[in-house]
Design an enzyme around this catalytic site. Structure first.
Site, PDB file in Angstrom:
ATOM      1  N   TYR A  67      28.434  14.134  58.754  1.00  0.00           N
ATOM      2  CA  TYR A  67      28.034  15.530  58.916  1.00  0.00           C
ATOM      3  C   TYR A  67      27.724  16.174  57.566  1.00  0.00           C
ATOM      4  O   TYR A  67      26.700  16.846  57.399  1.00  0.00           O
ATOM      5  CB  TYR A  67      29.139  16.293  59.633  1.00  0.00           C
ATOM      6  CG  TYR A  67      28.837  17.752  59.882  1.00  0.00           C
ATOM      7  CD1 TYR A  67      27.926  18.132  60.860  1.00  0.00           C
ATOM      8  CD2 TYR A  67      29.471  18.753  59.143  1.00  0.00           C
ATOM      9  CE1 TYR A  67      27.644  19.473  61.082  1.00  0.00           C
ATOM     10  CE2 TYR A  67      29.198  20.088  59.365  1.00  0.00           C
ATOM     11  CZ  TYR A  67      28.288  20.450  60.342  1.00  0.00           C
ATOM     12  OH  TYR A  67      28.012  21.780  60.567  1.00  0.00           O
TER      13      TYR A  67
ATOM     14  N   SER B 145      26.627  24.629  55.989  1.00  0.00           N
ATOM     15  CA  SER B 145      28.066  24.527  56.187  1.00  0.00           C
ATOM     16  C   SER B 145      28.751  24.538  54.837  1.00  0.00           C
ATOM     17  O   SER B 145      28.132  24.249  53.803  1.00  0.00           O
ATOM     18  CB  SER B 145      28.395  23.216  56.923  1.00  0.00           C
ATOM     19  OG  SER B 145      29.784  22.958  56.923  1.00  0.00           O
TER      20      SER B 145
END
Length: 275
Positions: free
Chosen positions: A147, A134
């Site tokens: 996250y 990500s």
């Protein structure tokens, strides 16, 4: 070796679903995983070889890989670790148990599957391991710590595996999406509502704004790309003679790489604080 076989996790929707069908269209034998029975049945009906896999259930990881290898004759060309979810929240509001759940799904499960796949690829003398990271694996931000921490960990894992396995012709790549048009934020919203007491937090005012942003659809960004943008990078990582170690997806990801290189930390913090 059975020609071009790939195991893709998290295929019920979004990136995994698009990549599974995209690789199948290119002639790959695709083994697609999901957690729920109804999703497995749907993927099978769509013409994919579907398996149950839950990264939080290590027994299912081993059972899935055994089933895949039984179909392929014991070989596997590529693994695409993709299944994950986003736990958001201020660090002080995220319990340690909640943080462990996030790491179990987004990191430890990936590690368990990957470490079982490496000997298979070493034995066959080649392989491709691709992890869907990500933009939050490059930098973190407010209320993104759980996250982002898993994605930073995945980046470290990729670097070490790339160095450790190059002697066996096993290529390891990280794909770093930015905003992609999926249900990721919808899931993240339901998770934060279930796990964080936003109303009684010291960050309550920020949460109110943040959750409203997620609920009203204003999270749609002009920088968003369709899941096929990730598929394009996966194809190169799997089929190129010289796969790249890192694939940036979306303008946001490219911009963050540049900003992290050129901005002092204090200025980068100011920019991120507005995000």
């Amino acid at each position: 070796m059975t020609s071009k076989t790939i195991l893709i996790t998290g295929c019920s929707t979004g990136i995994g679903h698009a990549c599974a069908h995209g690789m199948k269209a290119r002639g790959w034998q695709v083994h697609a995983t999901a957690r729920r029975d109804e999703d497995i049945e749907r993927l099978s009906a769509e013409g994919l070889i579907a398996h149950h896999l839950d990264y939080c259930d290590h027994g299912s990881i081993h059972a899935c890989l055994d089933a895949v290898l039984a179909t392929t004759g014991g070989t596997l060309t590529a693994l695409f670790n993709n299944g994950a979810y986003g736990q958001m929240g201020a660090v002080e509001d995220v319990t340690t148990a909640t943080m462990r759940d996030q790491f179990e799904a987004n990191f430890f499960g990936w590690h368990e599957l990957t470490r079982q796949v490496i000997p298979v690829m070493r034995k066959q003398g080649q392989g491709r391991i691709i992890n869907c990271s990500s933009v939050l694996g490059i930098v973190s931000g407010k209320y993104r710590a759980p996250y982002a921490a898993t994605k930073h960990a995945i980046e470290a894992l990729c670097t070490s595996m790339r160095l450790e396995n190059r002697q066996w012709n096993i290529h390891v790549s990280s794909i770093q999406p930015g905003p992609i048009d999926t249900a990721f934020l919808d899931t993240a919203l339901s998770v934060i509502e279930r796990t964080i007491d936003t109303q009684n937090s010291a960050h309550a005012a920020d949460y109110e704004t943040y959750l409203a942003w997620m609920k009203t659809g204003t999270n749609s960004s002009r920088f968003k790309l369709p899941p096929d943008a990730v598929l394009k990078k996966l194809v190169h990582a799997c089929e190129s003679a010289r796969p790249q170690p890192i694939y940036s997806v979306t303008l946001v990801t490219h911009a963050v790489h540049i900003l992290k290189r050129v901005l002092p930390t204090a200025l980068l913090d100011k920019a991120l604080a507005r995000g």
